[in-house]
Design a protein around this motif. Sequence first.
Motif: not given
Length: 83
Positions: A32, A34-36, A38-39, A48
């Motif tokens: 990824e 960036a780490y999120y 939610t999606y 991502r």
Amino acid sequence: MFRLKSKVKILSSNKINGAFNYGVIVGVELMENAYYLTYKNEKEFVARHNTPIYRVAYIDCVTKRGCSEWFDEKELEAKSKDN
């Protein structure tokens, strides 16, 4: 940029005497960007994962031990013909 079985120079392995380790790419994984938390859906989650990292197998030039590590694109360089 790199492919499986490509020979590469590991730039982050610079030794005191100026030597570098050289190895062969044995694996590729997309991480990824960036780490999120939610999606929205699966398509957004999969999109991502677009930052490649490479598994490189090599023999350390100082210790002569076999190693296998993950490296980012900026830590590698395609091996030139004269090396």
